[in-house]
Design a protein around this motif. Structure first.
Motif, PDB file in Angstrom:
ATOM      1  N   UNK A 180      44.610  34.506  29.282  1.00  0.00           N
ATOM      2  CA  UNK A 180      43.964  33.882  30.452  1.00  0.00           C
ATOM      3  C   UNK A 180      44.670  34.242  31.755  1.00  0.00           C
ATOM      4  N   UNK A 181      45.995  34.375  31.729  1.00  0.00           N
ATOM      5  CA  UNK A 181      46.717  34.702  32.955  1.00  0.00           C
ATOM      6  C   UNK A 181      46.385  36.107  33.446  1.00  0.00           C
ATOM      7  N   UNK A 182      46.280  37.026  32.505  1.00  0.00           N
ATOM      8  CA  UNK A 182      45.968  38.404  32.896  1.00  0.00           C
ATOM      9  C   UNK A 182      44.509  38.485  33.357  1.00  0.00           C
ATOM     10  N   UNK A 186      48.849  26.753  40.301  1.00  0.00           N
ATOM     11  CA  UNK A 186      48.440  28.046  40.826  1.00  0.00           C
ATOM     12  C   UNK A 186      47.217  28.578  40.097  1.00  0.00           C
ATOM     13  N   UNK A 187      47.175  28.320  38.796  1.00  0.00           N
ATOM     14  CA  UNK A 187      46.067  28.872  38.028  1.00  0.00           C
ATOM     15  C   UNK A 187      44.791  28.082  38.273  1.00  0.00           C
ATOM     16  N   UNK A 188      44.957  26.775  38.399  1.00  0.00           N
ATOM     17  CA  UNK A 188      43.766  25.943  38.577  1.00  0.00           C
ATOM     18  C   UNK A 188      43.146  26.085  39.967  1.00  0.00           C
ATOM     19  N   UNK A 189      43.946  25.768  40.981  1.00  0.00           N
ATOM     20  CA  UNK A 189      43.371  25.751  42.323  1.00  0.00           C
ATOM     21  C   UNK A 189      43.678  27.049  43.016  1.00  0.00           C
ATOM     22  N   UNK A 190      42.740  27.917  43.105  1.00  0.00           N
ATOM     23  CA  UNK A 190      43.066  29.207  43.703  1.00  0.00           C
ATOM     24  C   UNK A 190      43.294  29.042  45.198  1.00  0.00           C
ATOM     25  N   UNK A 191      44.295  29.706  45.671  1.00  0.00           N
ATOM     26  CA  UNK A 191      44.587  29.644  47.094  1.00  0.00           C
ATOM     27  C   UNK A 191      45.230  28.330  47.519  1.00  0.00           C
ATOM     28  N   UNK A 192      45.598  27.507  46.563  1.00  0.00           N
ATOM     29  CA  UNK A 192      46.213  26.257  46.978  1.00  0.00           C
ATOM     30  C   UNK A 192      47.479  26.569  47.749  1.00  0.00           C
ATOM     31  N   UNK A 247      52.175  45.025  45.000  1.00  0.00           N
ATOM     32  CA  UNK A 247      51.476  43.853  45.511  1.00  0.00           C
ATOM     33  C   UNK A 247      50.922  43.004  44.375  1.00  0.00           C
ATOM     34  N   UNK A 248      50.462  43.666  43.312  1.00  0.00           N
ATOM     35  CA  UNK A 248      50.006  42.907  42.147  1.00  0.00           C
ATOM     36  C   UNK A 248      51.184  42.139  41.553  1.00  0.00           C
ATOM     37  N   UNK A 249      52.370  42.763  41.565  1.00  0.00           N
ATOM     38  CA  UNK A 249      53.573  42.100  41.045  1.00  0.00           C
ATOM     39  C   UNK A 249      53.831  40.808  41.815  1.00  0.00           C
ATOM     40  N   UNK A 250      53.670  40.862  43.119  1.00  0.00           N
ATOM     41  CA  UNK A 250      53.942  39.677  43.929  1.00  0.00           C
ATOM     42  C   UNK A 250      52.919  38.578  43.626  1.00  0.00           C
ATOM     43  N   UNK A 251      51.665  38.967  43.515  1.00  0.00           N
ATOM     44  CA  UNK A 251      50.626  37.989  43.200  1.00  0.00           C
ATOM     45  C   UNK A 251      50.846  37.406  41.805  1.00  0.00           C
ATOM     46  N   UNK A 293      52.390  33.026  38.097  1.00  0.00           N
ATOM     47  CA  UNK A 293      53.054  32.621  36.868  1.00  0.00           C
ATOM     48  C   UNK A 293      54.443  32.042  37.095  1.00  0.00           C
ATOM     49  N   UNK A 294      54.801  31.812  38.356  1.00  0.00           N
ATOM     50  CA  UNK A 294      56.109  31.233  38.623  1.00  0.00           C
ATOM     51  C   UNK A 294      57.255  32.159  38.265  1.00  0.00           C
TER      52      UNK A 294
END
Ligand code: ADP
Ligand code: ZN
Length: 775
Positions: free
Chosen positions: A73-75, A223-229, A378-382, A387-388
């Protein structure tokens, strides 16, 4: 139950399928499945489960691929972000998160026949001599691969089958894992005592990891639930992720700026050890080119034994499909907790993830040049935010973007300013090539100073690297006598010289002018103004004439036809079988050669006058990286930089090893012209065989974009203009460049416009967000 499936077809649409009862146990979000689509069978990925569907007469899923769900799900969440941010179809984004070898079903585990001794009651039955010998080997080993047994006993499978018939042994297939590094002898290595700067950097990274670790579950959940929180406008996008705003301990991004040889790798290794102690895994990204056995060995050596022992999985393009399959599944099964790999390793399903390291973060190869055109850094940072995980970007020459993010407090800067091994930084000498020119004769390749220096090294049996940066087809127009370069009056970029129609053209704003007959500099007026091309082959040939006894090798993409050539030539060079190595930027990257005491850069200006606003940054990085190759051994190194514009800031700052000085003046230039990091760029390229159609479509697209983006206040829309490489492989290319402060709003508009755009059949459009290559 219903499964929503994204198919591997460019449809930008999901389809509902029935989950047959016998597959219901195996299917979850992230499962790879085969489904019927019209008359075909197509692969896809389950992205959601539902109770019911708006469609009637659903077809059932045919089968499930892989025992575990392949896309976690994270990926999946990360792939969604890529689709939105980089304006590509969700199926394109999803495709990139699994290696081909895992996505397709063909490459599976390799099965080998094994022979195993079976327990028997009573006495060993009487056996003929051959069978008896064989039995003793098997009994001693308990089990071993059939192939190995055949070799050991010098016998045939028939003899073994006879033992099987007697119930003494069993022959059965077993998974035998491929190990791409099986032939390397890796000796364990222990952590080094750190110097003060290293210790300080490590402590900061560890503190961040421990802080996040304490509340990892809560944070990653949010982070996973609320995008852009935590972002301001509720959108996804790099710029909206909360970096230091959160009152709790958000994961931190560090920029580890350390000169070549300052011991960054040792810091990475000890940070990874701490991540393992915290029960987490790590991903280490390195540019493909530096994934040499030596690099991999340094990581394997540290973690293959001892208390923290774990498998280190390696992912890169030189592995076979089978090897890649096995390496990936070792990660998915949680047996390999550390991954080291090139760009796409950022999608490795390490779980839980504590640390991401991006080494040589400024490298342009982290950007994928085909859809999805993501930037792995940039993907690494996101991903770190989602994922903390703590992120460490490391480089001797950080990108302007990352350095700027430190300046404004988004990243934390850690610096290692001295070499860890006490070797001195090499002396950099700038050679003014204008002095070497003689009227009426050709532009020389070697200055007398460089020639002399090479001769000296050959005499002392030391090694030399010569470097020519010849990339791209387009060249700037430069006067070899005075250094004059034709620039665009509107954009502060070099104009591109189009040989065919004898025109100079700016590819950003489309300004054109005729090629001057003589140098426009009133003090010069040289009639020989056109730049004549020069390649590594010519350098090699000239060198061979000057030094007939030297052993010279050329290393560029033309010379490296087979995949092992690169490693073989480097091996020969390391072993002292080559005196002079001539190459393109491929030899500038993190290689250690203790016997190299001289590095020469033939025409440093070639990189400087590319029609790209990053030309100065690239030249600075290149010179600094190349210089870092000299003097890694006992003898002090020397670097010769030959240039027609020796006083250019990029060259002068590199000479003084002055990073901060360069960044400060370069940032000023970027701010004035609103280039990144003061804006974000979207580059749209239209391509086709018929120039009129391409140009017409570009004009049409430009009008549509103007309408759709009229409310984005700070938007700068430039073009359409012919691409610097206007006609490549019979295709004409026109570009439109958009610049804005924030990409998220722009990405959405671009998706809308490009999806509803009707293009002629033979014209295609590509969208490149945050491009690194403007050609
Ligand atoms: P970088 O990754 O910054 O290029 P490396 O980690 O490769 O630097 O270190 C350069 C050299 O210095 C290596 O040979 C390494 O073994 C050595 N080194 C690193 N840290 C230390 C230390 N604390 N003490 C002694 N030698 C070190
Ligand atoms: Zn211009």
């Amino acid at each position: 139950m219903i499964a929503r499936v994204t198919l591997e077809l460019a449809l930008r649409k999901e389809f509902d399928y029935l989950i047959p009862p016998d597959l219901s146990e195996q299917i979850d979000v992230g499962s790879r499945v085969q489904v019927p689509f019209g008359p075909r069978k197509v692969l896809g990925c389950v992205t959601a489960l539902a109770e019911e569907s708006a469609h009637a007469k659903l077809k059932p899923i045919l089968k499930v691929i892989g025992a575990q769900t392949l896309v976690t799900p994270k990926i999946l969440k990360l792939a969604r972000w890529i689709g939105e941010y980089y304006c590509c179809a969700p199926e394109t984004a999803l495709k990139s998160v699994l290696p081909e070898a895992v996505r397709q079903e063909q490459a599976g585990w390799r099965e080998r026949l094994w022979v195993r001794a079976l327990p028997f009651a009573g006495e060993l039955p009487k056996l003929p001599k051959r069978q008896k010998e064989l039995w003793h080997i098997i009994e001693e080993r308990r089990e071993l691969p059939l192939k190995e047994l055949l070799e050991l006993a010098e016998t045939t499978a028939g003899t073994i089958r006879r033992l099987e018939d007697k119930g003494l042994v069993a022959i059965a297939p077993q998974i035998s894992e491929r190990d791409p590094y099986a032939r390397e002898h890796i000796l364990p290595n222990k952590p080094l005592p750190l110097n003060d700067a290293q210790a300080k950097a490590l402590a900061a990274i560890i503190t961040a990891m421990e802080g996040v670790s304490a509340q990892a579950s809560a944070l990653s959940h949010r982070m996973v639930e609320g995008r852009g929180e935590g972002g301001q406008d509720g959108t996804t996008g790099l710029e909206n992720l909360p970096l230091t705003r959160s009152p709790t301990h958000p994961p931190t991004v560090f920029l580890l700026h350390g000169v070549t040889g300052s011991g960054k790798t040792e810091v990475y290794l000890q940070a990874i050890a701490r991540a393992l102690e915290l029960g987490k895994g790590a991903i280490v990204l390195v540019p493909e080119i530096s994934l040499t056995p030596q690099t991999v060995e340094r990581f394997k050596a540290r973690f293959t034994s001892g208390r923290l022992q774990t498998l280190v999985a390696v992912l890169h393009s030189h592995l076979s499909a089978g090897e890649r399959h096995d390496e990936w599944h070792k990660i998915r099964q949680g047996r390999a907790r550390i991954v080291i790999g090139a760009r796409s390793a950022i999608f490795s399903p390490v779980e839980p993830l504590g640390l991401i390291i991006v080494d040589e973060e400024h490298e342009h190869t982290y950007k994928q040049e085909e859809a999805p055109r993501y930037h792995a850094r940039d993907v690494a940072i996101v991903r770190g935010q989602m994922e903390g995980a703590t992120v460490v970007l490391g480089s001797a020459t950080p990108s302007m973007e990352s350095f700027y993010n430190c300046n404004r407090g988004k990243y934390k800067l850690l610096q290692l300013l001295e070499r860890a091994d006490d070797k001195k930084m090499p002396v950099v000498r700038i050679v003014d090539m204008r002095q070497t020119l003689r009227p009426g004769s050709a532009i020389p390749i070697f200055s007398p100073q460089l020639k002399e220096a090479i001769a000296q090294r050959l005499e002392r049996s030391e090694q030399v690297i010569l470097f020519l940066n010849r990339r791209g087809y387009s060249t700037a127009l430069q006067c070899p006598l005075c250094g004059y370069v034709a620039g665009c009056p509107n954009c502060s970029l070099s104009l591109t010289y189009h040989r065919q129609d004898q025109k100079l053209c700016c590819h950003v704003c489309a300004h054109t002018e005729p090629v001057p007959a003589v140098c426009p500099n009133p003090k010069c007026r040289n009639p020989q103004i056109r730049y004549s091309g020069l390649g590594t082959q010519k350098v090699e040939a000239t060198l061979a004439k000057l030094f007939p006894h030297a052993r010279i090798k050329r290393m560029d993409s033309d010379a490296l036809q087979r995949k092992n050539d690169f490693r073989r030539i480097l091996g020969d060079f390391r072993a002292g079988k080559i005196d002079i190595l001539v190459g393109t930027q491929m030899i500038a990257k993190g290689l250690h050669f203790p016997n190299v005491t001289l590095v020469g850069i033939i025409y440093a200006d070639l990189a400087l006058h590319q029609p790209d606003f990053r030309a100065g940054e690239r030249t600075f990085q290149l010179l600094t990286q190349v210089a870092g190759r000299a003097g890694r051994g006992e003898v002090e190194g020397e670097v010769f930089v030959q240039a027609f514009t020796p006083f250019h800031p990029a060259i002068q700052y590199a000479r003084r090893h002055d990073f901060t000085g360069f960044y400060e003046q370069e940032l000023e230039f970027r701010q004035q012209l609103k280039y990144p990091p003061y804006s974000r760029i979207a580059l749209l390229t239209l391509k086709g065989r018929n120039e009129d159609k391409v140009q017409f479509s570009a004009n049409h697209l430009q009008r549509e974009l103007e309408k759709a983006t009229s409310d984005i206040k700070d938007l700068i829309l430039a073009g359409p203009a012919p691409a610097p490489l206007l006609r490549a492989e019979t295709y004409y290319r026109y570009q439109i460049m958009l610049r804005a402060q924030r990409m998220s709003a722009l990405s959405r508009r671009l998706s809308q416009v490009t999806q509803s755009l009707a293009l002629p059949e033979d014209v295609s459009l590509s969208v490149d967000i945050d491009p690194v290559n403007l050609a």
